[in-house]
Design a protein around this motif. Structure first.
Motif, mmCIF file in Angstrom:
data_model
loop_
_atom_site.group_PDB
_atom_site.id
_atom_site.type_symbol
_atom_site.label_atom_id
_atom_site.label_comp_id
_atom_site.label_asym_id
_atom_site.label_seq_id
_atom_site.Cartn_x
_atom_site.Cartn_y
_atom_site.Cartn_z
ATOM 1 N N SER A 170 0.816 -1.214 0.000
ATOM 2 C CA SER A 170 0.000 0.000 0.000
ATOM 3 C C SER A 170 0.849 1.263 0.000
ATOM 4 O O SER A 170 0.401 2.320 -0.425
ATOM 5 C CB SER A 170 -0.949 0.011 1.199
ATOM 6 O OG SER A 170 -0.217 -0.049 2.408
ATOM 7 N N LEU A 206 3.400 3.062 -1.808
ATOM 8 C CA LEU A 206 3.989 3.000 -3.145
ATOM 9 C C LEU A 206 5.474 3.336 -3.157
ATOM 10 O O LEU A 206 6.220 2.777 -3.960
ATOM 11 C CB LEU A 206 3.225 3.899 -4.110
ATOM 12 C CG LEU A 206 1.809 3.436 -4.450
ATOM 13 C CD1 LEU A 206 1.148 4.395 -5.429
ATOM 14 C CD2 LEU A 206 1.821 2.022 -5.013
ATOM 15 N N GLU A 214 7.930 2.917 -12.683
ATOM 16 C CA GLU A 214 6.843 3.060 -13.657
ATOM 17 C C GLU A 214 6.256 1.712 -14.070
ATOM 18 O O GLU A 214 5.220 1.655 -14.730
ATOM 19 C CB GLU A 214 7.275 3.866 -14.889
ATOM 20 C CG GLU A 214 8.467 3.322 -15.613
ATOM 21 C CD GLU A 214 9.799 3.949 -15.186
ATOM 22 O OE1 GLU A 214 10.727 3.910 -16.010
ATOM 23 O OE2 GLU A 214 9.936 4.435 -14.060
ATOM 24 N N ILE A 269 5.107 -0.344 -11.882
ATOM 25 C CA ILE A 269 4.078 -0.668 -10.888
ATOM 26 C C ILE A 269 2.706 -0.534 -11.535
ATOM 27 O O ILE A 269 2.395 0.492 -12.148
ATOM 28 C CB ILE A 269 4.171 0.250 -9.651
ATOM 29 C CG1 ILE A 269 5.496 0.018 -8.913
ATOM 30 C CG2 ILE A 269 2.980 0.024 -8.711
ATOM 31 C CD1 ILE A 269 5.761 1.021 -7.783
ATOM 32 N N HIS A 270 1.912 -1.568 -11.411
ATOM 33 C CA HIS A 270 0.525 -1.525 -11.886
ATOM 34 C C HIS A 270 -0.275 -0.816 -10.794
ATOM 35 O O HIS A 270 -0.621 -1.420 -9.782
ATOM 36 C CB HIS A 270 0.015 -2.950 -12.122
ATOM 37 C CG HIS A 270 -1.396 -3.007 -12.594
ATOM 38 N ND1 HIS A 270 -2.134 -4.150 -12.526
ATOM 39 C CD2 HIS A 270 -2.207 -2.074 -13.134
ATOM 40 C CE1 HIS A 270 -3.341 -3.921 -12.994
ATOM 41 N NE2 HIS A 270 -3.401 -2.671 -13.366
ATOM 42 N N GLN A 271 -0.521 0.479 -10.993
ATOM 43 C CA GLN A 271 -1.213 1.267 -9.975
ATOM 44 C C GLN A 271 -2.710 1.072 -10.115
ATOM 45 O O GLN A 271 -3.287 1.337 -11.163
ATOM 46 C CB GLN A 271 -0.828 2.737 -10.088
ATOM 47 C CG GLN A 271 0.623 2.938 -9.719
ATOM 48 C CD GLN A 271 0.963 4.386 -9.461
ATOM 49 O OE1 GLN A 271 0.109 5.202 -9.149
ATOM 50 N NE2 GLN A 271 2.235 4.699 -9.564
ATOM 51 N N ARG A 272 -3.317 0.612 -9.029
ATOM 52 C CA ARG A 272 -4.739 0.291 -9.032
ATOM 53 C C ARG A 272 -5.495 1.213 -8.088
ATOM 54 O O ARG A 272 -5.025 1.503 -6.993
ATOM 55 C CB ARG A 272 -4.934 -1.163 -8.616
ATOM 56 C CG ARG A 272 -4.337 -2.128 -9.628
ATOM 57 C CD ARG A 272 -4.550 -3.549 -9.235
ATOM 58 N NE ARG A 272 -5.886 -3.763 -8.706
ATOM 59 C CZ ARG A 272 -6.668 -4.776 -9.038
ATOM 60 N NH1 ARG A 272 -6.268 -5.664 -9.898
ATOM 61 N NH2 ARG A 272 -7.847 -4.916 -8.491
ATOM 62 N N SER A 301 -1.930 -1.964 -5.603
ATOM 63 C CA SER A 301 -0.920 -1.729 -6.623
ATOM 64 C C SER A 301 0.196 -2.760 -6.460
ATOM 65 O O SER A 301 0.507 -3.180 -5.341
ATOM 66 C CB SER A 301 -0.366 -0.315 -6.509
ATOM 67 O OG SER A 301 -1.411 0.623 -6.708
#
Length: 102
Positions: free
Chosen positions: A46, A48, A63, A65-68, A73
């Motif tokens: 959590s 980042l 970059e 990182i699959h940001q959700r 993420s």
């Protein structure tokens, strides 16, 4: 397409992420873009910045990182990089999942 994942493992992965831990979840996965891979490991947190720093330590770019929006993420690890990182992290049981399918 993801499969072979237990609900309790997914719930535990999310709890660890919610606590700000670096959390690992490996499951079977098929994607025509990656015909050499049959598993994926999702590494989430959590925080980042903590996740990005962990990734940098393994040669991963922030970059990637699959940001959700839901807060889960994560990096997606596949192939040789997945195996190398899991071995470095001492997650040998997870590596066995990967090798059992070959």
């Amino acid at each position: 397409m993801a499969f072979g994942i237990k609900r309790k493992d997914l719930v535990e992965w999310k709890k660890r992420i919610d606590r700000g831990e670096i959390a690992f979840l490996t499951h079977y996965w098929l994607d025509d873009r990656f015909p050499y891979a049959n598993t994926v490991t999702k590494v989430g947190c959590s925080n980042l910045e903590k996740l990005a720093e962990w990734g940098r330590g393994h040669g991963l770019k922030p970059e990637w990182i699959h940001q959700r929006a839901d807060g889960y993420s994560h990096f997606d690890l596949i192939g040789e990089r997945q195996a190398a990182i899991l071995q470095k992290e001492g997650l040998f049981e997870t590596l066995n999942l990967k090798t059992r399918t070959h």
